[in-house]
Motif scaffolding. Sequence first.
Motif, PDB file in Angstrom:
ATOM      1  N   UNK A 181       5.784   9.703  -6.977  1.00 24.54           N
ATOM      2  CA  UNK A 181       4.353   9.696  -6.699  1.00 24.54           C
ATOM      3  C   UNK A 181       3.630   8.464  -7.201  1.00 24.54           C
ATOM      4  N   UNK A 182       4.373   7.526  -7.766  1.00 21.20           N
ATOM      5  CA  UNK A 182       3.740   6.299  -8.266  1.00 21.20           C
ATOM      6  C   UNK A 182       4.221   5.113  -7.429  1.00 21.20           C
ATOM      7  N   UNK A 183       3.276   4.386  -6.868  1.00 24.14           N
ATOM      8  CA  UNK A 183       3.554   3.254  -5.994  1.00 24.14           C
ATOM      9  C   UNK A 183       2.939   1.999  -6.593  1.00 24.14           C
ATOM     10  N   UNK A 184       3.407   0.861  -6.146  1.00 31.30           N
ATOM     11  CA  UNK A 184       2.897  -0.391  -6.708  1.00 31.30           C
ATOM     12  C   UNK A 184       3.002  -1.489  -5.664  1.00 31.30           C
ATOM     13  N   UNK A 185       2.036  -2.385  -5.647  1.00 30.88           N
ATOM     14  CA  UNK A 185       2.093  -3.505  -4.706  1.00 30.88           C
ATOM     15  C   UNK A 185       1.213  -4.653  -5.161  1.00 30.88           C
ATOM     16  N   UNK A 186       1.396  -5.792  -4.492  1.00 33.38           N
ATOM     17  CA  UNK A 186       0.652  -6.994  -4.870  1.00 33.38           C
ATOM     18  C   UNK A 186       1.379  -7.740  -5.971  1.00 33.38           C
TER      19      UNK A 186
END
Lengths: 475, 280
Positions: A439-444
Amino acid sequence: MAAKFNMSPLKNPMPAQDPEVRNGNFQEVALGYTAETAIDEAKRCISCKNRPCVAACPVNIQIPEFIAKVAEGDFEAAYQIITKDSSLPAVCGRVCPQETQCEGKCTRGIKAGCEAVGIGRLERFVADWHNANIVDEPVPAPTNGYKVAIVGSGPAGLTCAGDLAKLGYEVTVFEALHVAGGVLVYGIPEFRLPKAIVQKEVDNLKALGVKIETNMVIGRVITIEELKNEYGFEAVFIGSGAGLPKFMNIPGESLKGVYSANEFLTRSNLMKAYQTDSHTPIQRGKCVAVVGGGNVAMDAARTAKRLGAEVHIVYRRGEEELPARREEIEHAKEEGIIFDLLTNPTRILATETENPRDPAYGWVAGIECIRMELGEPDESGRRSPKEIVGSEFVIPVDCVIMSLGTSPNPLLKDTTPDLQTLRRGEIAVDETGKTSIEGVYCGGDAATGAATVIKAMGAGKISAKAIHEYIQNKK
Amino acid sequence: MYSIISKKSLNPTVTQMEIYAPFVAKKALAGQFVILRVAEDGERIPLTVAGYDREKGTVKIIFQIVGGTTELLNQKNVGDTIPDFVGPLGRPTHTAGLKKVCVVGGGVGCAIALPVAQALKEQGAEVTSVIGFRSKDLVILEEEFKAVSTVFHMMTDDGSYGRQGNVCVPLNEMLEAGEQFDAVITIGPLIMMKFVCAATKPYGVKTVASMNPIMIDGTGMCGGCRLTVGGKMKFACVDGPEFDGHEIDFDEAISRSRAYADFENREREKTCNLFKKEVQ
């Protein structure tokens, strides 16, 4: 009857403030197309079958369609087409490196001596026209009852927040600083991206129902686990941006008058030190060396110039290798920035006094550099620079700004033990931005290391889709 | 907005306030810091947490009036608000396993040394406190220190209260007499911490110094708070604010801390003049 297409080989030039005037003020450099120029430029698009520009856009804006609407003079329709794929058109039209993306692939620009359609300039025109003429606020989607937390309000976070809000999610964005916008407010200067434009984009998101909580350093004040377990967020998107500024590890980097580009730009942009009545000090150097050749280096150099300095860009490779957008390099040159290329700093020299009580003690007095030459291309195809022995020389400067990129911020990693990171500290993700925690996403930049605004937006967009699927499948 | 719940003048230049900031109060630990702004167009300043009440949701700050921002903050009263108060930032003091500790505070740094001494006392450690001030009228928190200390030394530079001399005098005496400490924790002016660290080094006593360099964002982004520790560059905001005192390059830190001294003085005068006009 007017011709259907405008077959001029060159773009309509962008009206801009005169270089000798603008290098003394902080108002926006590029002034934008008029409606007539925009229509004329839009007619240069021949609606080719392959649409290479769309594939080259990190968020796949339907470029030929929006340009066709501009050519018809239906600017609001053009805006609606752009915003299906981009949450921040007024920003992207200004800061995207179009020459390596959409415009780099444009059919009109393939032949020698021909320029691509001015896609970025048209995007900017459409967004500015909308902001100036349409007062209707976006309407929030009916809520679906699911809460999503976004960490960081830069381009990745704002994009992810916008896309999820449009799908009905209750989105809260947590920002560490006192104002939303991330790098768009602390990093990119007013003369390139007016802060009122960023504020307008943030206001649009608020109108969509997105809540923005400033002064919240996630990791310290609330952990990622607590967001999920105590505060009831179904999913979390981390868009915390690039991290700690890099230095060169050469003598003299702790002298007064040495800044990271982040510090210099944060003082000037976020804290408004460029205004004479600001409460935040900034060194207004007489002669400034900016070390590095990227967009951030150009921003720092042009800011220092506007604060009254003679400015040198010191870069170890050549003109061709400068990683900054072409337009920024051209603008910097026009404004009188001196480019010391194939030049690398070896140490920073201090003022001569050895008495620590002397106010002049411990300040920058110069930067010693060595000339470089380019060797054979390495495996990556880049020619690596080599020092020319004995070619050291000193540039007498009283301020040095290090613009060498960043390394990932350890804060979230330190406070989230289960969050896996790569060897250099970037948060590990799959192609949808999914991290090692459910449930934890990351981007950039937090996932990729320092990159561009549009790439961060692209990542925010992909993760928004993945978060939507994750929550829908969990039901 | 964050409300001021209480305000107390500890001495003519040092003020204590409790700020209602429940998120910060819930997580704050001794040794951590906050960043605040007093006005919408104001600068961001770091202040180390001087205490917290998790139930009331308040955080205690103690500050010395040194520049425009602290001057402006001091003009605020109970019921007034400040726009920004962010924290807790930095790593908390590492107190685990310490059984006998000497806490050395100087001037307004005592405000930060106190919660460390209290945390140590709470975990059952034996605390020796050495606190120093320029003169009697600047003494703060004496009773609070006494309450948590097994041994207590009060020093003033001019001898107007306690013993005359700096904090290194009793520290040296104790070390020379063979007193063993698990750690010395020092918080105060840079020059004082430099000498405390120099005093303990020959005895090999682990010494921790709490650094408070110039900061802007406080989250690791700008690097303005960089220090040299053990020959390596460290950022006080994310790597600190506490470091091994025997490894810190204090001379460099002292030089960097003075980068904007002239600006600070001008800002403070401007703020004072504005305030005087309002009063007239």
